[in-house]
Design a protein around this motif. Structure first.
Motif, PDB file in Angstrom:
ATOM      1  N   ASP A   1      77.506 -34.563 -25.311  1.00 25.43           N
ATOM      2  CA  ASP A   1      78.620 -34.793 -26.242  1.00 25.43           C
ATOM      3  C   ASP A   1      78.650 -33.809 -27.408  1.00 25.43           C
ATOM      4  OD1 ASP A   1      76.646 -35.657 -28.017  1.00 25.43           O
ATOM      5  OD2 ASP A   1      77.244 -37.771 -27.954  1.00 25.43           O
ATOM      6  N   GLY A   2      77.635 -32.951 -27.502  1.00 31.21           N
ATOM      7  CA  GLY A   2      77.651 -31.883 -28.488  1.00 31.21           C
ATOM      8  C   GLY A   2      77.389 -32.305 -29.916  1.00 31.21           C
ATOM      9  N   THR A   3      76.910 -33.528 -30.129  1.00 32.91           N
ATOM     10  CA  THR A   3      76.731 -34.015 -31.504  1.00 32.91           C
ATOM     11  C   THR A   3      75.376 -33.652 -32.104  1.00 32.91           C
ATOM     12  OG1 THR A   3      75.933 -36.162 -30.682  1.00 32.91           O
ATOM     13  CG2 THR A   3      78.300 -35.955 -31.137  1.00 32.91           C
ATOM     14  N   SER A   4      74.406 -33.248 -31.276  1.00 31.92           N
ATOM     15  CA  SER A   4      73.075 -32.940 -31.797  1.00 31.92           C
ATOM     16  C   SER A   4      72.817 -31.434 -31.749  1.00 31.92           C
ATOM     17  CB  SER A   4      71.995 -33.662 -30.987  1.00 31.92           C
ATOM     18  OG  SER A   4      70.709 -33.275 -31.421  1.00 31.92           O
ATOM     19  N   PRO A   5      72.623 -30.806 -32.906  1.00 35.12           N
ATOM     20  CA  PRO A   5      72.327 -29.360 -32.905  1.00 35.12           C
ATOM     21  C   PRO A   5      70.947 -29.037 -32.348  1.00 35.12           C
ATOM     22  CG  PRO A   5      72.149 -30.270 -35.123  1.00 35.12           C
ATOM     23  CD  PRO A   5      72.702 -31.359 -34.275  1.00 35.12           C
ATOM     24  N   ARG A   6      70.083 -30.038 -32.215  1.00 32.75           N
ATOM     25  CA  ARG A   6      68.726 -29.817 -31.681  1.00 32.75           C
ATOM     26  C   ARG A   6      68.644 -30.015 -30.168  1.00 32.75           C
ATOM     27  NH1 ARG A   6      64.807 -33.016 -36.028  1.00 32.75           N
ATOM     28  NH2 ARG A   6      65.576 -32.000 -37.930  1.00 32.75           N
ATOM     29  N   SER A   7      69.749 -30.291 -29.522  1.00 32.02           N
ATOM     30  CA  SER A   7      69.717 -30.591 -28.094  1.00 32.02           C
ATOM     31  C   SER A   7      69.152 -29.421 -27.296  1.00 32.02           C
ATOM     32  CB  SER A   7      71.120 -30.921 -27.590  1.00 32.02           C
ATOM     33  OG  SER A   7      71.111 -31.106 -26.191  1.00 32.02           O
ATOM     34  N   ALA A   8      68.183 -29.724 -26.439  1.00 32.88           N
ATOM     35  CA  ALA A   8      67.587 -28.730 -25.546  1.00 32.88           C
ATOM     36  C   ALA A   8      68.223 -28.760 -24.157  1.00 32.88           C
ATOM     37  CB  ALA A   8      66.081 -28.978 -25.439  1.00 32.88           C
ATOM     38  N   VAL A   9      69.334 -29.480 -24.014  1.00 31.39           N
ATOM     39  CA  VAL A   9      69.968 -29.623 -22.701  1.00 31.39           C
ATOM     40  C   VAL A   9      70.340 -28.278 -22.080  1.00 31.39           C
ATOM     41  CG1 VAL A   9      72.057 -30.443 -21.538  1.00 31.39           C
ATOM     42  CG2 VAL A   9      70.748 -31.986 -22.991  1.00 31.39           C
ATOM     43  N   PRO A  10      71.051 -27.372 -22.778  1.00 27.80           N
ATOM     44  CA  PRO A  10      71.414 -26.105 -22.124  1.00 27.80           C
ATOM     45  C   PRO A  10      70.204 -25.321 -21.632  1.00 27.80           C
ATOM     46  CG  PRO A  10      72.708 -26.433 -24.115  1.00 27.80           C
ATOM     47  CD  PRO A  10      71.651 -27.482 -24.130  1.00 27.80           C
ATOM     48  N   LYS A  11      69.148 -25.270 -22.428  1.00 32.50           N
ATOM     49  CA  LYS A  11      67.948 -24.510 -22.059  1.00 32.50           C
ATOM     50  C   LYS A  11      67.271 -25.106 -20.823  1.00 32.50           C
ATOM     51  CE  LYS A  11      63.402 -23.167 -23.925  1.00 32.50           C
ATOM     52  NZ  LYS A  11      62.586 -23.880 -22.922  1.00 32.50           N
ATOM     53  N   VAL A  12      67.003 -26.409 -20.853  1.00 31.22           N
ATOM     54  CA  VAL A  12      66.320 -27.049 -19.726  1.00 31.22           C
ATOM     55  C   VAL A  12      67.194 -27.012 -18.478  1.00 31.22           C
ATOM     56  CG1 VAL A  12      65.347 -29.223 -18.890  1.00 31.22           C
ATOM     57  CG2 VAL A  12      64.953 -28.514 -21.260  1.00 31.22           C
ATOM     58  N   ALA A  13      68.495 -27.218 -18.632  1.00 32.13           N
ATOM     59  CA  ALA A  13      69.396 -27.206 -17.477  1.00 32.13           C
ATOM     60  C   ALA A  13      69.382 -25.846 -16.783  1.00 32.13           C
ATOM     61  CB  ALA A  13      70.805 -27.574 -17.916  1.00 32.13           C
ATOM     62  N   ARG A  14      69.395 -24.769 -17.563  1.00 27.65           N
ATOM     63  CA  ARG A  14      69.330 -23.429 -16.947  1.00 27.65           C
ATOM     64  C   ARG A  14      68.016 -23.240 -16.195  1.00 27.65           C
ATOM     65  NH1 ARG A  14      71.862 -21.806 -21.853  1.00 27.65           N
ATOM     66  NH2 ARG A  14      69.811 -21.373 -22.778  1.00 27.65           N
ATOM     67  N   GLU A  15      66.925 -23.730 -16.758  1.00 28.09           N
ATOM     68  CA  GLU A  15      65.611 -23.551 -16.133  1.00 28.09           C
ATOM     69  C   GLU A  15      65.489 -24.312 -14.809  1.00 28.09           C
ATOM     70  OE1 GLU A  15      63.102 -22.968 -20.317  1.00 28.09           O
ATOM     71  OE2 GLU A  15      62.889 -24.812 -19.135  1.00 28.09           O
ATOM     72  N   ILE A  16      66.106 -25.469 -14.703  1.00 24.26           N
ATOM     73  CA  ILE A  16      65.947 -26.280 -13.496  1.00 24.26           C
ATOM     74  C   ILE A  16      67.130 -26.166 -12.541  1.00 24.26           C
ATOM     75  CG2 ILE A  16      64.511 -27.920 -14.777  1.00 24.26           C
ATOM     76  CD1 ILE A  16      66.853 -29.898 -14.633  1.00 24.26           C
ATOM     77  N   GLY A  17      68.186 -25.439 -12.935  1.00 20.82           N
ATOM     78  CA  GLY A  17      69.333 -25.247 -12.048  1.00 20.82           C
ATOM     79  C   GLY A  17      70.310 -26.399 -12.009  1.00 20.82           C
ATOM     80  N   LEU A  18      70.521 -27.039 -13.158  1.00 21.06           N
ATOM     81  CA  LEU A  18      71.483 -28.138 -13.238  1.00 21.06           C
ATOM     82  C   LEU A  18      72.768 -27.651 -13.894  1.00 21.06           C
ATOM     83  CD1 LEU A  18      72.211 -31.222 -13.067  1.00 21.06           C
ATOM     84  CD2 LEU A  18      71.256 -31.414 -15.389  1.00 21.06           C
ATOM     85  N   SER A  19      73.918 -28.030 -13.337  1.00 19.24           N
ATOM     86  CA  SER A  19      75.214 -27.685 -13.926  1.00 19.24           C
ATOM     87  C   SER A  19      75.513 -28.631 -15.083  1.00 19.24           C
ATOM     88  CB  SER A  19      76.326 -27.794 -12.881  1.00 19.24           C
ATOM     89  OG  SER A  19      76.099 -26.876 -11.822  1.00 19.24           O
ATOM     90  N   VAL A  20      75.863 -28.058 -16.236  1.00 16.68           N
ATOM     91  CA  VAL A  20      76.143 -28.857 -17.424  1.00 16.68           C
ATOM     92  C   VAL A  20      77.367 -28.309 -18.149  1.00 16.68           C
ATOM     93  CG1 VAL A  20      73.706 -29.453 -17.751  1.00 16.68           C
ATOM     94  CG2 VAL A  20      74.684 -27.491 -18.974  1.00 16.68           C
TER      95      VAL A  20
END
Length: 376
Positions: A284-303
């Protein structure tokens, strides 16, 4: 005149003397004979072994010769519309059934409404799975993009919190354009019915997953919230419960979760489970500390990560302004993703805003169209 029974000259006195003269055995035989005579007389008079009980006579017509049980196949069946026999098609050997009674153990029932091959049974019920042929739930349930201009800004809107209020959910389904993606919370009482109705109306669905915020448990997203303090198997079991609540969703949207999405150790098995089950993740983009983009790229998840929350201030004026800014972002970067809540004011504001979007040169698309690019 003698009194009754006074001197034995009356009929009662004679009967008494007669009975005293008989043995017990003779009395029993005399009574049995009397009963037999009475029964025979009853049968002769009524000619009815039911002894005169009321009876009803029903005439049963015999079957026509064409439908008699001859042991041969007639090649006909009675239809629901008429009792006249209907000939079978030339290429059909057996009469088709007019009525199909579903077996509760057949795949359609066991999948909880999901497509066969795209579910797996967990201890909580059916949950999404990648089919043996490689099809993912995302592939099956993402709304087709349709005829969209190849160029020009695109905007997707995800409305969250559906399923908690039946009235609000049905209003959103009926009044919002089908391109609006709807995220259902896992706690409603009619999730399967409402989510199925939303899909029939053309909406793409997401599952709203509760994740741990920084001030948990003062702020509690709800039962089965995924927590950084639990081991991966405990969080996986909680996720499976959440996933089993309804079917037909293409991905997951977080509900709260600033602490959880900041922890790579907690995120990695969670996002990996989504990848392995053929789902996508929208932040939802509300947390500036979210590591979702980084981890998703590393494991191959579309986000996809949302550009802004359009009803952070839930007033009509503030929502209208946020939607205008979302358009500006889409024109600058090519696409934008907005997140909203299932509030009546949000539903009406988004509905009216979407009416003139095409005339302003912006295309409304489902959230799946922005997964993996544009909004990230």
């Amino acid at each position: 005149m003698a009194a009754l029974g006074g001197d034995g000259s009356t009929g009662g006195g004679r009967l008494a003397r007669t009975l005293r003269g008989l043995s017990v055995r003779k009395v029993v035989l005399l009574l049995a004979a009397t009963a037999a005579v009475l029964l025979a007389g009853r049968l002769l008079l009524f000619d009815d072994p039911l002894g005169g009980e009321p009876v009803a006579v029903v005439q049963l017509d015999s079957l026509p010769a064409s439908r008699a049980n001859t042991g041969e196949t007639t090649g006909m069946r009675a239809t629901l519309e008429s009792e006249q026999p209907e000939s079978l098609p030339d290429d059909q050997a057996l009469p088709p059934a007019d009525i199909v009674i579903g077996d509760p153990l057949t795949p359609s029932a066991a999948t909880g409404g999901g497509e066969i091959g795209l579910v797996e049974m967990s201890r909580h019920g059916p949950i999404p799975a990648i089919a043996p042929d490689g099809r993912r739930p995302f592939d099956a349930y993402a709304r087709p993009l349709g005829a969209v201009p190849p160029t020009g800004p695109r905007i997707a809107i995800v409305l969250g919190g559906l399923g908690l209020s039946t009235l609000t959910t049905e209003t959103a389904i009926d009044r919002l354009p089908a391109e609006i993606t709807l995220a259902f919370a896992p706690y409603g009482d009619e999730l399967e019915r409402l989510s199925a109705r939303a899909r029939q109306a053309g909406h793409e669905l997401l599952l709203h997953v509760p994740l741990e915020p920084y001030d948990y448990p003062d702020s509690d997203p709800g039962p089965h919230t995924l927590l950084t303090g639990l081991d991966p198997e405990q969080n996986r079991d909680r996720l499976h419960w959440l996933m089993s609540r309804f079917s037909g969703y293409a991905g997951v949207l977080n509900y709260m979760g600033a602490r959880f999405t900041a922890s790579e150790d907690a995120l990695r098995p969670f996002l990996g489970e989504l990848r392995d089950r053929g789902l996508v993740y929208i932040d939802d983009g509300t947390s500036p500390r979210s590591a979702v983009p980084k981890v998703a790229r590393e494991i191959g998840l579309s986000v996809a990560v949302a550009t802004r929350v359009v009803d952070a201030v839930p007033t009509r004026a503030a929502i209208d302004e946020a939607l205008r800014q979302l358009e500006d972002s889409a024109r600058e970067t090519g696409s934008a993703l907005g997140i909203g809540s299932a509030l009546p004011v949000s539903i009406e504001a988004i509905r009216e805003w979407a009416r003139g979007l095409e005339a302003r040169g912006v295309t409304l698309v489902p959230a799946s169209a922005l997964v993996g690019g544009g909004a990230i």
